[in-house]
Motif scaffolding. Structure first.
Motif, PDB file in Angstrom:
ATOM      1  N   GLY A   1       4.227   8.416  -2.725  1.00  0.00           N
ATOM      2  CA  GLY A   1       2.847   8.352  -3.195  1.00  0.00           C
ATOM      3  C   GLY A   1       1.901   7.629  -2.255  1.00  0.00           C
ATOM      4  N   CYS A   2       2.425   6.995  -1.232  1.00  0.00           N
ATOM      5  CA  CYS A   2       1.575   6.315  -0.246  1.00  0.00           C
ATOM      6  C   CYS A   2       0.824   7.364   0.563  1.00  0.00           C
ATOM      7  N   ASP A   3      -0.440   7.135   0.821  1.00  0.00           N
ATOM      8  CA  ASP A   3      -1.249   8.020   1.659  1.00  0.00           C
ATOM      9  C   ASP A   3      -0.875   7.732   3.108  1.00  0.00           C
ATOM     10  N   LEU A   4      -0.127   8.637   3.730  1.00  0.00           N
ATOM     11  CA  LEU A   4       0.397   8.457   5.082  1.00  0.00           C
ATOM     12  C   LEU A   4      -0.362   9.369   6.036  1.00  0.00           C
TER      13      LEU A   4
ATOM     14  N   MET B   1      -7.224  -5.291   7.388  1.00  0.00           N
ATOM     15  CA  MET B   1      -6.070  -4.420   7.525  1.00  0.00           C
ATOM     16  C   MET B   1      -4.877  -5.248   7.965  1.00  0.00           C
ATOM     17  N   ILE B   2      -3.721  -4.633   7.877  1.00  0.00           N
ATOM     18  CA  ILE B   2      -2.494  -5.286   8.314  1.00  0.00           C
ATOM     19  C   ILE B   2      -1.881  -4.421   9.411  1.00  0.00           C
ATOM     20  N   ILE B   3      -1.649  -5.034  10.560  1.00  0.00           N
ATOM     21  CA  ILE B   3      -1.035  -4.333  11.679  1.00  0.00           C
ATOM     22  C   ILE B   3       0.439  -4.704  11.673  1.00  0.00           C
ATOM     23  N   VAL B   4       1.300  -3.716  11.535  1.00  0.00           N
ATOM     24  CA  VAL B   4       2.728  -3.939  11.360  1.00  0.00           C
ATOM     25  C   VAL B   4       3.501  -3.414  12.566  1.00  0.00           C
TER      26      VAL B   4
ATOM     27  N   ASP C   1      -9.787  -2.657   4.441  1.00  0.00           N
ATOM     28  CA  ASP C   1      -8.971  -3.870   4.528  1.00  0.00           C
ATOM     29  C   ASP C   1      -7.539  -3.677   4.060  1.00  0.00           C
ATOM     30  N   TYR C   2      -7.311  -2.768   3.124  1.00  0.00           N
ATOM     31  CA  TYR C   2      -5.969  -2.588   2.576  1.00  0.00           C
ATOM     32  C   TYR C   2      -5.102  -1.640   3.407  1.00  0.00           C
ATOM     33  N   ALA C   3      -5.636  -1.079   4.462  1.00  0.00           N
ATOM     34  CA  ALA C   3      -4.870  -0.149   5.300  1.00  0.00           C
ATOM     35  C   ALA C   3      -3.793  -0.893   6.086  1.00  0.00           C
ATOM     36  N   VAL C   4      -2.661  -0.240   6.241  1.00  0.00           N
ATOM     37  CA  VAL C   4      -1.584  -0.732   7.093  1.00  0.00           C
ATOM     38  C   VAL C   4      -1.548   0.170   8.321  1.00  0.00           C
ATOM     39  N   VAL C   5      -1.582  -0.439   9.501  1.00  0.00           N
ATOM     40  CA  VAL C   5      -1.554   0.310  10.753  1.00  0.00           C
ATOM     41  C   VAL C   5      -0.259  -0.027  11.468  1.00  0.00           C
ATOM     42  N   LEU C   6       0.511   0.998  11.789  1.00  0.00           N
ATOM     43  CA  LEU C   6       1.794   0.816  12.458  1.00  0.00           C
ATOM     44  C   LEU C   6       1.613   0.744  13.967  1.00  0.00           C
TER      45      LEU C   6
ATOM     46  N   GLU D   1       4.637  -2.272  -0.249  1.00  0.00           N
ATOM     47  CA  GLU D   1       3.451  -2.473  -1.084  1.00  0.00           C
ATOM     48  C   GLU D   1       2.265  -1.613  -0.632  1.00  0.00           C
ATOM     49  N   ALA D   2       2.409  -0.894   0.470  1.00  0.00           N
ATOM     50  CA  ALA D   2       1.291  -0.157   1.072  1.00  0.00           C
ATOM     51  C   ALA D   2       0.878   1.058   0.246  1.00  0.00           C
ATOM     52  N   THR D   3      -0.424   1.301   0.230  1.00  0.00           N
ATOM     53  CA  THR D   3      -0.954   2.513  -0.407  1.00  0.00           C
ATOM     54  C   THR D   3      -1.590   3.447   0.623  1.00  0.00           C
ATOM     55  N   LEU D   4      -1.895   2.909   1.826  1.00  0.00           N
ATOM     56  CA  LEU D   4      -2.496   3.692   2.903  1.00  0.00           C
ATOM     57  C   LEU D   4      -1.889   3.215   4.222  1.00  0.00           C
ATOM     58  N   VAL D   5      -1.213   4.116   4.930  1.00  0.00           N
ATOM     59  CA  VAL D   5      -0.546   3.770   6.195  1.00  0.00           C
ATOM     60  C   VAL D   5      -0.980   4.748   7.274  1.00  0.00           C
ATOM     61  N   TYR D   6      -1.352   4.206   8.428  1.00  0.00           N
ATOM     62  CA  TYR D   6      -1.680   4.991   9.617  1.00  0.00           C
ATOM     63  C   TYR D   6      -0.666   4.662  10.706  1.00  0.00           C
TER      64      TYR D   6
END
Length: 190
Positions: A44-47, A1-4, A61-66, A23-28
């Motif tokens: 269209g991103c799954d937020l 995952m990517i922590i932003v 792995d492709y999830a972005v976590v804010l 570029e994110a498709t899934l953001v938490y």
């Protein structure tokens, strides 16, 4: 995952973080974190709003976590994956007060043992450091003031980066007031 890191307030997100979000498709994220970066999240991103922080390690792995502010400053930087830093409340507070970051000692009291944090802050001030204390709404500035020499400078920095930002100055003997729930404390010889 990517922590932003979202930055600590509006407009404080970095270009590197924006590039990841585009570029994110899934953001938490928390409601506050999502609000800070919503304009950079593609259609269209799954937020999703984080409801259980204990389950974040289970994300794909492709999830972005804010993470508000910078993930490595009392944020979500402990999660596995790549970290994209943000502009932290430490950076903003020290910039506003015109203090060198090389003198900073970070003390976390947010959601933690306040007594231990106050003791640690006292030790760091006595070592000549400028303490940056991450507080929470239940933190007692009066208890911190009693643990410091009365002439120690104290700044209460509220809502950093937001339009309602406020920095109040005082000393441990004559403490500034706290008006907001979102605040940090800077204390030392500055």
């Amino acid at each position: 995952m990517i922590i932003v890191g979202t930055g600590c307030g509006p407009g404080m997100i970095t270009e590197a973080a924006i590039a990841v979000l585009r570029e994110a498709t899934l953001v938490y994220g928390s409601e506050r974190a999502i609000g800070l970066v919503r304009a950079h999240i593609p259609d269209g991103c799954d937020l999703r709003t984080i409801t259980d922080y204990r389950k974040l390690r289970e994300l794909p792995d492709y999830a972005v976590v804010l993470s508000t502010g910078d993930p490595m400053l009392a944020g979500l930087g402990y999660l596995p994956g790549r970290v994209v830093p943000g502009i932290s409340s430490l950076q903003v507070a020290f910039a506003r007060l015109r203090l060198p970051l090389t003198r900073a000692a970070v003390v976390a009291a947010h959601g933690r043992d306040h007594t231990h944090a106050i003791e640690e802050a006292g030790r760091e001030v006595n070592r000549g450091k400028i303490v940056f204390l991450i507080a929470d709404p239940a933190f007692s500035l009066q208890e911190l003031g009693r643990a410091l020499p009365p002439a120690t400078k104290v700044a209460v920095c509220e809502d950093l980066g937001y339009p309602e930002e406020r920095i109040a100055l005082g000393t441990a003997g004559h403490l500034p007031d706290v008006r907001a729930g979102l605040f940090v404390v800077v204390a030392g010889d500055f």
